[in-house]
Design an enzyme around this catalytic site. Structure first.
Site, short mmCIF file in Angstrom:
data_model
loop_
_atom_site.label_atom_id
_atom_site.label_comp_id
_atom_site.label_asym_id
_atom_site.label_seq_id
_atom_site.Cartn_x
_atom_site.Cartn_y
_atom_site.Cartn_z
N SER A 38 110.49 -85.79 -2.59
CA SER A 38 109.19 -85.68 -1.92
C SER A 38 109.36 -84.75 -0.72
O SER A 38 110.16 -85.03 0.17
CB SER A 38 108.76 -87.08 -1.48
N LYS A 54 107.66 -83.09 -5.46
CA LYS A 54 106.36 -83.61 -5.00
C LYS A 54 106.07 -83.01 -3.64
O LYS A 54 106.90 -83.10 -2.73
CB LYS A 54 106.44 -85.13 -4.95
N LEU A 55 104.91 -82.37 -3.53
CA LEU A 55 104.55 -81.72 -2.28
C LEU A 55 103.52 -82.57 -1.55
O LEU A 55 102.49 -82.95 -2.12
CB LEU A 55 103.93 -80.35 -2.55
N LYS A 56 103.78 -82.83 -0.28
CA LYS A 56 102.78 -83.51 0.54
C LYS A 56 101.69 -82.49 0.87
O LYS A 56 102.00 -81.33 1.19
CB LYS A 56 103.42 -84.01 1.83
N ASP A 109 100.98 -85.19 -3.21
CA ASP A 109 100.66 -86.50 -2.63
C ASP A 109 99.83 -86.27 -1.37
O ASP A 109 100.31 -85.69 -0.40
CB ASP A 109 101.95 -87.26 -2.30
N ASN A 158 98.33 -88.78 0.41
CA ASN A 158 98.31 -89.94 1.30
C ASN A 158 96.91 -90.24 1.85
O ASN A 158 96.72 -90.41 3.05
CB ASN A 158 99.33 -89.78 2.45
N GLU A 165 98.76 -87.68 -6.37
CA GLU A 165 98.99 -89.03 -5.84
C GLU A 165 98.06 -89.34 -4.68
O GLU A 165 97.91 -88.55 -3.76
CB GLU A 165 100.46 -89.11 -5.40
N ASP A 205 99.21 -95.01 -5.02
CA ASP A 205 100.32 -95.53 -4.22
C ASP A 205 99.75 -96.57 -3.25
O ASP A 205 99.72 -97.78 -3.56
CB ASP A 205 100.99 -94.34 -3.50
N LYS A 234 106.21 -99.13 -5.51
CA LYS A 234 107.13 -99.32 -4.38
C LYS A 234 107.28 -100.82 -4.25
O LYS A 234 106.31 -101.51 -3.93
CB LYS A 234 106.53 -98.75 -3.09
N GLY A 244 109.23 -94.19 -2.88
CA GLY A 244 110.22 -94.46 -1.83
C GLY A 244 109.54 -94.47 -0.48
O GLY A 244 108.40 -94.00 -0.33
O1 OSB Z 1 103.45 -91.66 0.16
O2 OSB Z 1 105.11 -91.72 -1.10
C1 OSB Z 1 104.66 -91.71 0.05
C2 OSB Z 1 107.48 -91.68 2.59
C3 OSB Z 1 106.99 -92.51 3.56
C4 OSB Z 1 105.73 -93.04 3.40
C5 OSB Z 1 104.98 -92.72 2.26
C6 OSB Z 1 105.49 -91.90 1.28
C7 OSB Z 1 106.75 -91.34 1.47
C8 OSB Z 1 107.34 -90.38 0.55
C9 OSB Z 1 108.84 -90.22 0.59
O3 OSB Z 1 106.70 -89.67 -0.17
C10 OSB Z 1 109.50 -90.83 -0.57
C11 OSB Z 1 111.00 -90.96 -0.35
O4 OSB Z 1 111.70 -89.97 -0.55
O5 OSB Z 1 111.45 -92.06 0.03
MG MG Z 2 102.70 -91.64 -1.80
#
Ligand code: OSB
Ligand code: MG
Length: 370
Positions: A136, A162-164, A189, A191, A214, A239, A263, A291
């Protein structure tokens, strides 16, 4: 079954190798609660996935600490002789707080499995001993830096990128990565940073052959996610919206998503995560292991979960060095084929290194059964 005699709560802090930026904030340090339970049969470890601020969810370290100390641990002591499977009922008088609950469920389960000499992966019904890893990638300061990071991770062997994304830093960035790497499994992702009014963004992303999108919308917007899924081709993966097996089943039934990010910490622990897996499998929806930048303790649990049969997509189960210069445990390493070994020792199969644990501990409280 065993009697929990004491719980050590510990707040630990480890610097991240690079800041991790998402649509909800930036983290430069991993800070989390670890619980070590002591039972009449042995000990077990659990890592809480809550973070410093109540941003990813309502839960956060200081709140989780109080919920653990003042409600969950007293309930665990009062329950007497219990197994991890009973904790759902033992904790039922505390509403919500799945991340705090997961910490103890996982620690008690680890203790049980260690004393039985059985690995967590075997207990969960794992059908593989290595799992495919994704990575990620946080929101980078520039497109050039993002492209550099992605190229570096691909060279290491990661099987999915996976790109934020966030409003304003999305289509152009993702298109640049897609152009540089036409064939890689790529996802995004958000969020929860968008609304249905942003459908043009998702239609543009639809042209970039994404594995999934995501959590595009607010975590409580299951109905809106279902509407968005009708409007776009890319599968939606949820998520933040999924906090229980019931949420998973509602989301799939509504058509709010086609894929689930599991998760274990977000859904109340490893046993609930197994139920989410079972719900998804019954509906033939793929799942993968998300994660929360875990230390080696949480990572070991995630790897065991990832080895279950329904986990058919690469997880955010990256190598220790993607996060930390030094992990709390022996580092988890990924082979050049992008796979990581699932721990096979009793319980989660790893322990914190005593010196590292001491060096990273910011606060320690030992709570004993009377
Ligand atoms: O949205 O998946 C998420 C990390 C912290 C909080 C939310 C997210 C994430 C990650 C990192 O995307 C995933 C990892 O490498 O642990
Ligand atoms: Mg996520």
């Amino acid at each position: 079954m065993s009697v929990v005699r004491a719980v050590e709560l510990r707040l630990v802090g480890i610097p991240l190798v690079r800041p991790f930026r998402t649509s909800f904030g930036v983290e430069t340090e991993k800070r989390c609660i670890l619980a070590r339970v002591e039972t009449d049969l042995g000990y077990g470890w659990g890592e809480c996935v809550a973070g410093i601020d109540p941003d990813f969810s309502e839960e956060f370290n200081e709140g989780a600490w109080l919920v653990l100390r003042d409600f969950l641990i007293p309930a665990l002591f009062a329950a007497g002789d219990v197994g991890a499977a009973d904790l759902d009922a033992v904790f039922s008088r505390v509403r919500g707080h799945p991340m705090a609950k997961a910490t103890l469920v996982n620690a008690v389960l680890d203790a049980e499995l260690r004393s039985a000499g059985r690995s967590l992966a075997s207990f969960l019904g794992a059908d593989k001993d290595r799992v495919a890893c994704g990575v990620s990638v946080g929101i980078a300061p520039t497109t050039e830096e993002l492209l550099d990071q992605v190229a570096g991770y691909l060279a290491e062997g990661y099987r999915r990128i996976k790109l934020k994304i966030e409003p304003g830093t999305d289509v152009e960035r993702v298109a640049a990565v897609r152009e540089a790497h036409p064939d890689i499994p790529l996802s995004v992702d958000a969020n929860a940073a968008y609304t249905l009014a942003d459908v043009t963004v998702f239609r543009a992303l639809d042209e970039l052959d994404l594995l999934m999108v995501e959590q595009p919308l607010h975590h409580e917007d299951l109905v809106q996610h279902a509407k968005l899924q009708q409007m776009i081709r890319s599968p939606i993966c949820l998520d933040e919206s999924i906090r229980s097996p019931a949420d998973a089943s509602a989301a799939l039934e509504l058509g709010a998503c086609r894929i689930l990010n599991v998760k274990q910490g977000r859904v109340g622990g490893l046993l609930e995560a197994r139920r989410v897996h079972d719900v998804a499998r019954a509906q033939e929806a793929p799942v993968w292991c998300g994660g929360m930048l875990e230390t080696g303790i949480g990572r070991a649990a995630n790897l065991a979960l990832s080895a279950m049969p329904g986990f058919t997509l690469p997880g955010d189960t990256s190598a220790s060095r993607r996060y930390f210069e030094q992990d709390l445990t022996e580092p988890f390493e990924m082979a050049s084929d992008g796979t990581m070994g699932v721990p096979s020792g009793p319980g989660i199969g790893v322990d914190p290194l005593p010196d590292r644990l001491r060096a990273c501990t910011l606060r320690l409280e030992r709570i004993e059964k009377e």
